[in-house]
Design a protein around this motif. Structure first.
Motif, PDB file in Angstrom:
ATOM      1  N   TYR A 196      -0.265   3.292   8.004  1.00 53.52           N
ATOM      2  CA  TYR A 196      -1.380   3.127   7.072  1.00 53.52           C
ATOM      3  C   TYR A 196      -2.701   2.889   7.799  1.00 53.52           C
ATOM      4  N   GLU A 197      -2.669   2.082   8.844  1.00 53.21           N
ATOM      5  CA  GLU A 197      -3.895   1.803   9.603  1.00 53.21           C
ATOM      6  C   GLU A 197      -4.456   3.076  10.229  1.00 53.21           C
ATOM      7  N   GLU A 198      -3.554   3.910  10.782  1.00 52.21           N
ATOM      8  CA  GLU A 198      -4.001   5.168  11.380  1.00 52.21           C
ATOM      9  C   GLU A 198      -4.585   6.097  10.321  1.00 52.21           C
ATOM     10  N   ILE A 199      -3.942   6.180   9.163  1.00 45.79           N
ATOM     11  CA  ILE A 199      -4.445   7.047   8.096  1.00 45.79           C
ATOM     12  C   ILE A 199      -5.812   6.570   7.634  1.00 45.79           C
ATOM     13  N   ALA A 200      -5.984   5.246   7.544  1.00 47.90           N
ATOM     14  CA  ALA A 200      -7.274   4.704   7.143  1.00 47.90           C
ATOM     15  C   ALA A 200      -8.356   5.112   8.129  1.00 47.90           C
ATOM     16  N   HIS A 201      -8.036   5.061   9.426  1.00 52.79           N
ATOM     17  CA  HIS A 201      -9.017   5.467  10.436  1.00 52.79           C
ATOM     18  C   HIS A 201      -9.312   6.960  10.350  1.00 52.79           C
ATOM     19  N   VAL A 202      -8.263   7.751  10.206  1.00 58.35           N
ATOM     20  CA  VAL A 202      -8.439   9.201  10.156  1.00 58.35           C
ATOM     21  C   VAL A 202      -9.275   9.618   8.948  1.00 58.35           C
ATOM     22  N   THR A 203      -9.028   8.992   7.808  1.00 58.99           N
ATOM     23  CA  THR A 203      -9.723   9.386   6.574  1.00 58.99           C
ATOM     24  C   THR A 203     -11.001   8.600   6.334  1.00 58.99           C
ATOM     25  N   GLY A 204     -11.309   7.627   7.200  1.00 62.34           N
ATOM     26  CA  GLY A 204     -12.537   6.867   7.055  1.00 62.34           C
ATOM     27  C   GLY A 204     -12.547   5.952   5.849  1.00 62.34           C
ATOM     28  N   THR A 205     -11.367   5.414   5.505  1.00 61.85           N
ATOM     29  CA  THR A 205     -11.253   4.523   4.350  1.00 61.85           C
ATOM     30  C   THR A 205     -10.543   3.240   4.773  1.00 61.85           C
ATOM     31  N   SER A 206     -10.224   2.393   3.810  1.00 61.27           N
ATOM     32  CA  SER A 206      -9.487   1.164   4.077  1.00 61.27           C
ATOM     33  C   SER A 206      -7.991   1.387   3.870  1.00 61.27           C
ATOM     34  N   GLU A 207      -7.185   0.480   4.417  1.00 58.58           N
ATOM     35  CA  GLU A 207      -5.748   0.565   4.195  1.00 58.58           C
ATOM     36  C   GLU A 207      -5.419   0.439   2.706  1.00 58.58           C
ATOM     37  N   GLN A 208      -6.167  -0.387   2.005  1.00 57.47           N
ATOM     38  CA  GLN A 208      -5.931  -0.541   0.568  1.00 57.47           C
ATOM     39  C   GLN A 208      -6.158   0.771  -0.163  1.00 57.47           C
ATOM     40  N   THR A 209      -7.215   1.489   0.223  1.00 57.05           N
ATOM     41  CA  THR A 209      -7.484   2.794  -0.401  1.00 57.05           C
ATOM     42  C   THR A 209      -6.369   3.772  -0.088  1.00 57.05           C
ATOM     43  N   VAL A 210      -5.905   3.759   1.156  1.00 57.35           N
ATOM     44  CA  VAL A 210      -4.806   4.644   1.554  1.00 57.35           C
ATOM     45  C   VAL A 210      -3.560   4.350   0.723  1.00 57.35           C
ATOM     46  N   ARG A 211      -3.225   3.082   0.586  1.00 61.26           N
ATOM     47  CA  ARG A 211      -2.042   2.716  -0.192  1.00 61.26           C
ATOM     48  C   ARG A 211      -2.181   3.159  -1.645  1.00 61.26           C
ATOM     49  N   GLY A 212      -3.387   3.022  -2.208  1.00 60.81           N
ATOM     50  CA  GLY A 212      -3.599   3.445  -3.585  1.00 60.81           C
ATOM     51  C   GLY A 212      -3.443   4.950  -3.747  1.00 60.81           C
ATOM     52  N   ARG A 213      -3.993   5.709  -2.813  1.00 67.15           N
ATOM     53  CA  ARG A 213      -3.876   7.164  -2.890  1.00 67.15           C
ATOM     54  C   ARG A 213      -2.432   7.610  -2.712  1.00 67.15           C
ATOM     55  N   LEU A 214      -1.736   6.965  -1.787  1.00 65.13           N
ATOM     56  CA  LEU A 214      -0.331   7.316  -1.583  1.00 65.13           C
ATOM     57  C   LEU A 214       0.505   6.981  -2.810  1.00 65.13           C
ATOM     58  N   PHE A 215       0.231   5.843  -3.426  1.00 63.48           N
ATOM     59  CA  PHE A 215       0.968   5.460  -4.629  1.00 63.48           C
ATOM     60  C   PHE A 215       0.782   6.507  -5.721  1.00 63.48           C
ATOM     61  N   ARG A 216      -0.456   6.924  -5.938  1.00 64.50           N
ATOM     62  CA  ARG A 216      -0.723   7.909  -6.995  1.00 64.50           C
ATOM     63  C   ARG A 216      -0.128   9.268  -6.643  1.00 64.50           C
ATOM     64  N   ALA A 217      -0.210   9.646  -5.359  1.00 66.37           N
ATOM     65  CA  ALA A 217       0.354  10.931  -4.951  1.00 66.37           C
ATOM     66  C   ALA A 217       1.868  10.935  -5.126  1.00 66.37           C
ATOM     67  N   ARG A 218       2.525   9.867  -4.682  1.00 63.64           N
ATOM     68  CA  ARG A 218       3.982   9.804  -4.802  1.00 63.64           C
ATOM     69  C   ARG A 218       4.418   9.788  -6.258  1.00 63.64           C
ATOM     70  N   HIS A 219       3.679   9.050  -7.087  1.00 62.58           N
ATOM     71  CA  HIS A 219       4.028   9.001  -8.505  1.00 62.58           C
ATOM     72  C   HIS A 219       3.906  10.387  -9.131  1.00 62.58           C
ATOM     73  N   ALA A 220       2.823  11.084  -8.823  1.00 62.40           N
ATOM     74  CA  ALA A 220       2.618  12.424  -9.384  1.00 62.40           C
ATOM     75  C   ALA A 220       3.707  13.384  -8.920  1.00 62.40           C
ATOM     76  N   LEU A 221       4.071  13.301  -7.645  1.00 66.14           N
ATOM     77  CA  LEU A 221       5.101  14.198  -7.121  1.00 66.14           C
ATOM     78  C   LEU A 221       6.477  13.857  -7.697  1.00 66.14           C
ATOM     79  N   GLN A 222       6.751  12.571  -7.858  1.00 65.96           N
ATOM     80  CA  GLN A 222       8.039  12.188  -8.470  1.00 65.96           C
ATOM     81  C   GLN A 222       8.167  12.706  -9.885  1.00 65.96           C
ATOM     82  N   GLU A 223       7.077  12.613 -10.651  1.00 64.86           N
ATOM     83  CA  GLU A 223       7.096  13.114 -12.015  1.00 64.86           C
ATOM     84  C   GLU A 223       7.280  14.638 -12.036  1.00 64.86           C
ATOM     85  N   ALA A 224       6.582  15.317 -11.132  1.00 62.77           N
ATOM     86  CA  ALA A 224       6.684  16.767 -11.084  1.00 62.77           C
ATOM     87  C   ALA A 224       8.077  17.237 -10.675  1.00 62.77           C
TER      88      ALA A 224
END
Length: 229
Positions: A196-224
């Motif tokens: 998560y820390e590496e993704i935050a650095h790569v995307t220029g965001t915070s770890e909290q933002t990364v976790r939120g985006r991953l949560f929404r992405a995983r939820h959407a993919l699970q539903e699909a």
């Protein structure tokens, strides 16, 4: 010619880059596939052993204008960067363009590189930003964005093979429905194994933002993918 940052960039930069580094290799296919690991060679190695130098030493030399050192960095990191760009953009041609542009951008920005992160992580950030810019301009995603399924068992029944192929296509389509930022976080985490820390650095965001985006992405993919469970 010279960039705004003051680094000399030869005329015909794209051709120069190809001449200095050779053709880009095929994208890495093993997963997870994160930034290339740092090299730990003897720091006293001379010019004749550039390929044994650490990324840090090569970057220092490249910052001083040594294009041979930069060429080694390009060859060392091209494969994982191409894999990342291919996972995000969905085809080889666009991936090559993104990585080529990213290396040219990195060459121009070298005087400002402060070694706060590894060269590989820095390049991951530049490539990801290039890909996100491209994704924001187009909302469709080719079906080869996700890794191809493993080779079918010769003993598998045709219905089973068809079901596996259909599920792979469904996953690609579901990824295409994610916004670019969610898609980037999912690819960096699930296909490239970044923390998560590496993704935050790569995307220029915070770890909290990364976790939120991953949560929404995983939820959407699970539903699909629910019909395929």
């Amino acid at each position: 010619m010279r960039s705004d940052a003051g680094t000399t960039v030869p005329e015909g930069s794209e051709r120069w880059m190809r001449d200095r580094t050779g053709p880009l290799p095929p994208p890495a296919t093993d997963r997870p596939q994160g930034p290339a690991p740092p090299h730990t060679a003897d720091a006293s190695a001379g010019p004749g052993t550039f390929t044994d130098l650490t990324d840090r030493l090569l970057t220092v030399r490249a910052c001083e204008g040594d294009d041979d050192a930069f060429a080694v960095l390009v060859r060392r990191h091209s494969s994982p960067l191409l894999a990342l760009a291919h996972h995000l953009l969905g085809n080889r041609a666009d991936a090559e363009d993104a990585v080529q542009d990213a290396f040219l951008s990195a060459w121009r920005q070298l005087p400002g590189f402060r070694h706060g992160a590894s060269f590989g992580t820095w390049m991951y950030r530049i490539v990801t930003n290039r890909c996100l810019s491209t994704l924001r301009r187009r909302r469709t995603l080719p079906l080869d964005t996700v890794p191809e399924p493993a080779a079918h068992d010769p003993g598998s029944s045709p219905p089973r093979v068809a079901e596996t192929d259909a599920a792979t296509a469904a996953l690609a389509a579901a990824l295409g429905e994610l916004n670019p930022e969610q898609r980037a976080c999912w690819v960096l985490r699930e296909l490239h194994g970044l923390h998560y820390e590496e993704i935050a650095h790569v995307t220029g965001t915070s770890e909290q933002t990364v976790r939120g985006r991953l949560f929404r992405a995983r939820h959407a993919l699970q539903e699909a993918m629910r019909p395929w469970r």
